[in-house]
Design an enzyme around this catalytic site. Structure first.
Site, mmCIF file in Angstrom:
data_model
loop_
_atom_site.group_PDB
_atom_site.id
_atom_site.type_symbol
_atom_site.label_atom_id
_atom_site.label_comp_id
_atom_site.label_asym_id
_atom_site.label_seq_id
_atom_site.Cartn_x
_atom_site.Cartn_y
_atom_site.Cartn_z
ATOM 1 N N GLU A 267 -4.782 5.258 -5.679
ATOM 2 C CA GLU A 267 -4.592 3.942 -5.034
ATOM 3 C C GLU A 267 -3.344 4.068 -4.179
ATOM 4 O O GLU A 267 -2.229 4.121 -4.721
ATOM 5 C CB GLU A 267 -4.375 2.861 -6.102
ATOM 6 C CG GLU A 267 -5.592 2.507 -6.907
ATOM 7 C CD GLU A 267 -6.632 1.754 -6.109
ATOM 8 O OE1 GLU A 267 -6.272 1.080 -5.124
ATOM 9 O OE2 GLU A 267 -7.810 1.857 -6.458
ATOM 10 N N CYS A 302 1.077 -3.199 -1.567
ATOM 11 C CA CYS A 302 0.156 -2.278 -0.890
ATOM 12 C C CYS A 302 -0.799 -3.017 0.038
ATOM 13 O O CYS A 302 -1.126 -2.545 1.109
ATOM 14 C CB CYS A 302 -0.622 -1.480 -1.919
ATOM 15 S SG CYS A 302 -1.537 -2.504 -3.088
ATOM 16 N N GLU A 402 3.439 2.210 7.083
ATOM 17 C CA GLU A 402 3.562 1.221 6.008
ATOM 18 C C GLU A 402 5.069 0.982 5.808
ATOM 19 O O GLU A 402 5.778 1.838 5.260
ATOM 20 C CB GLU A 402 2.936 1.758 4.717
ATOM 21 C CG GLU A 402 2.967 0.729 3.608
ATOM 22 C CD GLU A 402 2.501 1.278 2.272
ATOM 23 O OE1 GLU A 402 2.882 2.393 1.911
ATOM 24 O OE2 GLU A 402 1.768 0.558 1.579
#
Ligand code: NAD
Length: 502
Positions: A267, A302, A402
């Site tokens: 993940e 996330c 990110e």
């Protein structure tokens, strides 16, 4: 100066940490410890052991013994369900304590604990959901391919010893999303929490032990990636690696899995888009999009939708509301009920976020608000003012990387085709939201977006729905059938019912 965190440590009764190995709580064999500076104040709150290779080896061997010879993989479904429901009850009962420990770990404010997906109630639901799978992990009965007097059966069996590695941003939830399916499938586990959020996970492990899990089924080794994580992922007795964290470490996990032919679930991160069309409730879309990037975890999420793709006709309206939301964020001591957002987890992340903000400005993006470290009373913590950029193009680093901080980039578009092209122009594919009042458009967009979860006019995690990423956002899913099956091996059994077979 934000008020000291230390008095809260005493209120919660936090002790120095210990490793959980084979049912014993013990220090590291070489006595090394790690102390994490609290992100809101820089204070050192408490130390925990750094598990070295010998400690990790002991933990993996304990998990191996518990799998090969222990009662858990062989337990009746009713027994596994009973223990897992008890874990859920204990998590609910100790919810306030777990939230306080999380605030000591990573400074996520207590006020954020009432938001469902980050609350102990959600963590409890994760255990309840997986308890429901225990007696439903069924194989199939197939007709013999060429006829004949035999049955072809498939069985789902537990995969073995799971090495689980989790990050710091939602520590008990992300640990639960690995522990719960592994337990439901009958596996044993060695879990490594992040060095930046350990105490809440150790308390969760103690509650799981209290619920009646046999010794050795769940083991916890604390410490950083090197040496602790490294020793775990490369251990030959681990059958499956289950990881949540960054893409960079995810790549190392995949290499370790390849070296040892281990099963693997990942993940990873995201650079998710929110698509806001002119027919949407723009004020709500702006409030929620800016809110999820700045409130609570301050964008250290996330699935944060950090690229707002906004139709040109409503861009000004979107920016006006988003700026107001940014101004409502309140930083400080996470135990103060008026505080609504967390600092960045450490100074390395602080420098990285400020560096990316500077790159955005240098590339020509227009800063609407924020853009700097918070000073004055907040100067001792890793706080960055909620930041809103507009006139961003999708090739800028603020639209590609990110950031993992409170930074929203607004990218204008003119039509559906352009919005979809920008949305999919990313190496990631974790999540997206489409804001529109036109159902047909919503369906066209949800079908076209390459991401693991797409929300329409909002976004909500569900413990029973698959969550995970396309492309570089991960491999496999958490939640639902896909997740639990990834903790099993599939065995085919050929069963004759006459003396002759095939
Ligand atoms: P990280 O990758 O730096 O660390 C995650 C874990 O890996 C920590 O426990 C760390 O100690 C461990 N680790 C580091 N080096 C290792 C090594 N060599 N071997 C084994 N383990 C090692 O991530 P982070 O900063 O803790 O968390 C932020 C990242 O997590 C972001 O990229 C975020 O998107 C991602 N994340 C993803 C999800 C999801 O469900 N997709 C959820 C939360 C966070």
């Amino acid at each position: 100066m934000v008020t000291s965190i230390k008095p809260h440590r005493d209120e919660v009764g936090l002790r120095e940490g210990l490793l959980l190995i084979g049912g014993d709580w013990r220090p590291a064999q070489d006595g090394r410890t790690w102390t994490h500076a609290h992100p809101a104040t820089g204070e050192e709150v408490a130390a925990f052991p750094i598990a070295g290779p010998a400690d990790v080896d002991a933990a993996v061997r304990a998990a191996r013994r518990a799998f090969d010879d222990g009662p858990w993989p062989r337990a009746r479904a009713t027994e596994r369900i009973r223990v897992m429901r008890k874990i859920a009850d204990l998590v609910r009962e100790h919810g306030a304590e777990l939230l306080a420990l999380q605030a000591l770990d990573n400074s996520v404010p207590l006020s954020f604990g009432s938001v469902y997906a980050t609350s102990p109630a959600f963590v409890a639901d994760v255990f309840d959901h997986h308890a429901g799978w225990v007696d439903k992990l069924a194989g199939e009965t197939l007709p013999p391919y060429q006829g004949g007097d035999h049955l072809v059966l498939t069985l789902r069996e537990p995969i073995g010893v799971v090495g689980a590695v989790v990050p710091w941003n939602a520590p008990i939830l992300l640990a639960a999303q690995k522990i719960a399916p592994a337990l439901a499938a009958g596996c044993t586990i060695v879990l490594k929490p992040s060095e930046f959020a350990t105490f809440s996970v150790l308390r969760l492990a103690a509650l799981i032990e209290e619920a009646g899990l046999p010794a050795g089924v769940l083991n916890v080794v604390t410490g950083p990636g090197e040496p602790t994580g490294d020793a775990l992922i490369s251990h030959p007795m681990v059958d499956k690696l289950s990881f949540t964290g960054s893409r960079a470490v995810g790549r190392k996990i995949m290499h370790a899995a390849a070296d040892g032919f281990k099963r693997v679930s990942l993940e990873l991160g995201g650079k998710s888009p929110a698509l806001i069309f002119a027919d949407a409730d723009v004020a709500t879309a702006a409030a929620i999009t800016m809110g999820t990037v700045t409130l609570g975890l301050s964008g250290q999420v996330c699935l944060a939708q950090t690229r707002a793709l906004v139709h040109r006709d409503v861009a000004d309206e979107f920016l006006a509301t988003a700026e107001v939301i940014g101004g409502m964020v309140s930083y400080g001591n996470p135990f103060d009920p008026a505080v609504t957002a967390a600092p960045l987890i450490n100074t390395r992340q602080l420098d990285r976020v400020l560096g990316l903000i500077a790159e955005g400005q240098a590339a020509g993006a227009r800063l609407v608000c924020g853009g700097a470290r918070s000073e004055g009373d907040l100067a001792g913590g890793n706080f960055v003012a909620p930041t809103l950029f507009t006139d961003v193009t999708n090739d800028m680093s603020i639209a590609r990387e990110e950031i993992f901080g409170p930074v929203l980039s607004v990218i204008p578009f003119s039509d559906e085709a352009e919005a979809l092209a920008i949305a999919n122009d990313t190496e990631y594919g974790l999540a997206a939201t489409v804001w529109t009042s036109d159902l047909k458009r919503a369906m066209r967009m949800t079908k076209g977006i390459r991401a693991g979860t797409v929300g329409v006019n909002g976004y909500q995690l569900e413990p029973h729905a698959a969550f995970g990423g396309y492309r570089q956002s991960g491999l496999g899913r958490e939640g639902g059938r896909a997740a639990i099956e990834s903790y099993t091996e599939l065995k085919t059994v050929l069963l004759p019912f006459t003396d002759e077979m095939m």
